[in-house]
Design an enzyme around this catalytic site. Structure first.
Site, mmCIF file in Angstrom:
data_model
loop_
_atom_site.group_PDB
_atom_site.id
_atom_site.type_symbol
_atom_site.label_atom_id
_atom_site.label_comp_id
_atom_site.label_asym_id
_atom_site.label_seq_id
_atom_site.Cartn_x
_atom_site.Cartn_y
_atom_site.Cartn_z
ATOM 1 N N HIS A 1 8.142 6.491 5.340
ATOM 2 C CA HIS A 1 7.339 7.275 6.290
ATOM 3 C C HIS A 1 6.596 6.343 7.231
ATOM 4 O O HIS A 1 6.158 5.271 6.840
ATOM 5 C CB HIS A 1 6.350 8.199 5.564
ATOM 6 C CG HIS A 1 5.527 7.507 4.515
ATOM 7 N ND1 HIS A 1 6.023 7.206 3.271
ATOM 8 C CD2 HIS A 1 4.255 7.057 4.526
ATOM 9 C CE1 HIS A 1 5.101 6.606 2.556
ATOM 10 N NE2 HIS A 1 4.011 6.486 3.300
ATOM 11 N N GLY B 1 0.794 -1.235 0.000
ATOM 12 C CA GLY B 1 0.000 0.000 0.000
ATOM 13 C C GLY B 1 0.814 1.267 0.000
ATOM 14 O O GLY B 1 0.279 2.358 0.219
HETATM 15 P P1 5GP Z 1 1.439 5.535 1.792
HETATM 16 O O1 5GP Z 1 0.210 5.109 1.036
HETATM 17 O O2 5GP Z 1 2.619 5.721 0.846
HETATM 18 O O3 5GP Z 1 1.772 4.671 2.964
HETATM 19 O O4 5GP Z 1 1.094 6.927 2.420
HETATM 20 C C1 5GP Z 1 1.302 8.136 1.782
HETATM 21 C C2 5GP Z 1 0.533 9.173 2.544
HETATM 22 O O5 5GP Z 1 0.979 10.443 2.136
HETATM 23 C C3 5GP Z 1 -0.981 9.122 2.286
HETATM 24 O O6 5GP Z 1 -1.667 8.908 3.523
HETATM 25 C C4 5GP Z 1 -1.277 10.488 1.674
HETATM 26 O O7 5GP Z 1 -2.514 11.023 2.103
HETATM 27 C C5 5GP Z 1 -0.092 11.331 2.129
HETATM 28 N N1 5GP Z 1 0.272 12.403 1.218
HETATM 29 C C6 5GP Z 1 0.425 12.308 -0.132
HETATM 30 N N2 5GP Z 1 0.794 13.501 -0.642
HETATM 31 C C7 5GP Z 1 0.884 14.368 0.400
HETATM 32 C C8 5GP Z 1 1.224 15.758 0.499
HETATM 33 O O8 5GP Z 1 1.539 16.444 -0.483
HETATM 34 N N3 5GP Z 1 1.191 16.312 1.739
HETATM 35 C C9 5GP Z 1 0.856 15.575 2.852
HETATM 36 N N4 5GP Z 1 0.854 16.217 4.033
HETATM 37 N N5 5GP Z 1 0.546 14.267 2.808
HETATM 38 C C10 5GP Z 1 0.550 13.664 1.581
#
Ligand code: 5GP
Ligand code: ZN
Length: 111
Positions: A97, A90
């Site tokens: 992060h 996911g």
């Molecule tokens: P992943 O799916 O990679 O584990 O989580 C990525 C997270 O980054 C998602 O929850 C998404 O909402 C967040 N996200 C994506 N782009 C941005 C952004 O430009 N700013 C912030 N604050 N969060 C972001």
């Protein structure tokens, strides 16, 4: 990595709601929160994913930051830390992060 969203947030080029930072880590609110508290805890250094970590001291520091922030943000009833890794895991942003989630009762399994 100037085409990486989280590198740009870490450098301050892209605005975000920063809740904590030090020389190695930045933590900011997720733009699309899954819970009342949804903070992303990120190394300032570009590391693609958990799978690409060389020095696990970094992981320890990120996890410690999550625990400290959970206390600071009043998540006394509990919280969840998630590290989505790779496409099937996911992960959508290719910069390591940790999601710190809390502020409501979180279902398990997550679905
Ligand atoms: P992943 O799916 O990679 O584990 O989580 C990525 C997270 O980054 C998602 O929850 C998404 O909402 C967040 N996200 C994506 N782009 C941005 C952004 O430009 N700013 C912030 N604050 N969060 C972001
Ligand atoms: Zn990056």
């Amino acid at each position: 990595m100037n085409n990486c969203i989280f590198c740009n947030i870490a450098s301050g080029e892209m605005p975000s709601d920063i809740v904590y930072q030090d020389d190695k880590i930045v933590a900011f609110s997720d733009i699309n929160p899954c819970s009342p508290v949804h903070v992303l805890v990120v190394p300032k250094e570009h590391v693609k994913s958990l799978d690409q970590v060389n020095d696990f001291a970094l992981v320890s520091e990120l996890m410690r930051c999550c625990v400290d922030l959970a206390k600071k943000l009043g998540l006394n009833e509990g919280y969840r830390v998630v590290v989505n890794t790779g496409v099937a895991g996911g992960q959508t942003v290719e910069h390591l992060h940790f999601h710190l989630l809390g502020g409501r009762n979180l279902a398990w399994p997550p679905g």
